[in-house]
Design a protein around this motif. Structure first.
Motif, PDB file in Angstrom:
ATOM      1  N   ILE A  88     -13.038   8.082   4.285  1.00 49.12           N
ATOM      2  CA  ILE A  88     -13.414   8.650   5.192  1.00 49.12           C
ATOM      3  C   ILE A  88     -14.882   9.985   4.878  1.00 49.12           C
ATOM      4  O   ILE A  88     -14.736  11.060   3.925  1.00 49.12           O
ATOM      5  N   GLY A  97     -15.525   4.280   6.785  1.00 45.59           N
ATOM      6  CA  GLY A  97     -15.352   4.800   8.078  1.00 45.59           C
ATOM      7  C   GLY A  97     -15.996   6.441   8.089  1.00 45.59           C
ATOM      8  O   GLY A  97     -16.332   7.180   7.144  1.00 45.59           O
ATOM      9  N   ARG A 138     -15.215   1.533  12.670  1.00 44.40           N
ATOM     10  CA  ARG A 138     -14.714   2.595  12.374  1.00 44.40           C
ATOM     11  C   ARG A 138     -14.840   4.606  11.998  1.00 44.40           C
ATOM     12  O   ARG A 138     -15.345   4.971  11.346  1.00 44.40           O
ATOM     13  N   ALA A 178     -11.110   6.303  12.677  1.00 47.36           N
ATOM     14  CA  ALA A 178     -12.177   6.258  10.700  1.00 47.36           C
ATOM     15  C   ALA A 178     -11.248   5.993   9.494  1.00 47.36           C
ATOM     16  O   ALA A 178     -12.250   5.578   8.229  1.00 47.36           O
ATOM     17  N   GLY A 179      -9.371   5.961   9.023  1.00 45.34           N
ATOM     18  CA  GLY A 179      -9.088   5.767   8.017  1.00 45.34           C
ATOM     19  C   GLY A 179      -8.520   4.174   8.624  1.00 45.34           C
ATOM     20  O   GLY A 179      -7.292   3.693   7.211  1.00 45.34           O
ATOM     21  N   VAL A 212     -10.311  11.618   3.524  1.00 47.86           N
ATOM     22  CA  VAL A 212     -11.461  11.807   3.391  1.00 47.86           C
ATOM     23  C   VAL A 212     -12.218  12.886   2.112  1.00 47.86           C
ATOM     24  O   VAL A 212     -11.076  13.157   1.058  1.00 47.86           O
TER      25      VAL A 212
END
Length: 310
Positions: A229, A131, A173, A221-222, A272
């Motif tokens: 990410i 992502g 994503r 995104a996750g 992240v």
């Protein structure tokens, strides 16, 4: 003598950021210089920026005020992995991918110091990102290979044709935060919409607020299994008054505090695994080096986000 050239004071009770030990195989976070610049659509000295950011870090401390006050160095191990030499072009990208992969396997967060925005492509691939979140005034969906193409390349490029790359990023994503009026074309806006990229314009961000937008971005995104990410911080999302060293920054962009708050909020999420700082041209900065210093503070905000995960 100009203030910027005066030697920094020394106080054993006031530790400075930067000058972290060289990466030696394990750390919680690692810095990596990726001085891309050769494919920039506008003239740039962005290859000088990693060194400038490291110098700027020395002007700041490592303490989060809390309360209680917390020293970053007492909570996490931070290392500096040096620079990737000649990161532009296919051979350079392969070196970036390889080095980022090595660092990502040994750390919780890789922080890549650009360089123009072309570094986002190999850094995200090296981190095996599934992502992507961008802070950027621009879509970066252009055709070709330049600092205006990394998002499109992460969606479209064939992994089999890219050394060490293993995957594309599903455009559903991808979340792009800060996209600005008069900084893009309708064609690229349609491309983003057709691909299902979540675009959060500068106006929407300010209407909804940082916390609400960050929550949506991380969940988008996750999503999926084993989410990883990558965060792209293109500093030209900021107002030109705080980022004059970004060739494409315009009046009306984010304020410095907004960029810092967004950065810490996103970095606090354990999904992240990597981040990059892009589009700062240290050779074109204001005399007070405000753009480079903002980039250095974003490094510290990324580390603060990592500390908050503990």
């Amino acid at each position: 003598m100009a203030p910027a050239s005066r030697p920094l004071s020394h106080d054993p009770l006031w530790p400075r950021a930067g000058s972290w030990p060289a990466f030696s195989g394990a750390a919680d976070a690692a810095l990596l210089g990726v001085p891309t610049w050769r494919t920039s659509l506008s003239p740039t000295g962005a290859h000088a920026t990693p060194a400038a950011v490291r110098d700027a870090l020395l002007r700041y401390g490592t303490t989060l005020m809390g309360p209680p006050a917390v020293d970053l160095n007492e909570r996490i191990r931070i290392a500096d992995a040096g620079d990737v030499v000649d990161p532009d072009g296919s051979a350079g990208e392969a070196r970036v991918i390889s080095r980022v992969r090595e660092l990502a396997d040994a750390t919780d967060l890789v922080i890549a110091l650009g360089g123009d925005n072309s570094l986002t492509y190999p850094v995200a691939l090296g981190a095996e990102a599934t992502g992507l979140i961008t802070f950027d005034a621009h879509f970066d969906l252009r055709d070709g290979v330049s600092n205006g193409t990394p998002v499109r390349r992460l969606v479209e490029d064939d992994p089999a044709a890219t050394a060490l790359a293993t995957t594309r990023i599903d455009p559903t994503r991808i979340v792009q935060i800060g996209i600005a009026d008069f900084a893009n074309s309708a064609a690229y806006a349609r491309r983003a919409a057709d691909w299902g990229i979540r675009v959060i314009t500068l106006d929407e961000l300010r209407r909804r607020g940082i916390d609400d937008v960050t929550e949506e971005a991380l969940e988008t995104a996750g999503s999926g299994a084993d989410p990883r990410i990558h965060l792209d911080i293109d500093v030209d999302v900021c107002d030109r008054s705080v980022a004059p060293g970004c060739p494409a920054s315009v009046p009306g962009g984010l304020q410095a505090w907004e960029l810092r708050a967004l950065t810490r909020a996103v970095a606090a999420d354990p999904r992240v695994v990597s981040a990059d700082l892009a589009e700062v041209d240290a050779t074109a900065d204001a005399e007070d080096a405000r753009t480079v210093r903002l980039a250095a503070l974003c490094v510290l905000e990324l580390l603060a986000g990592l500390v908050s995960r503990r």
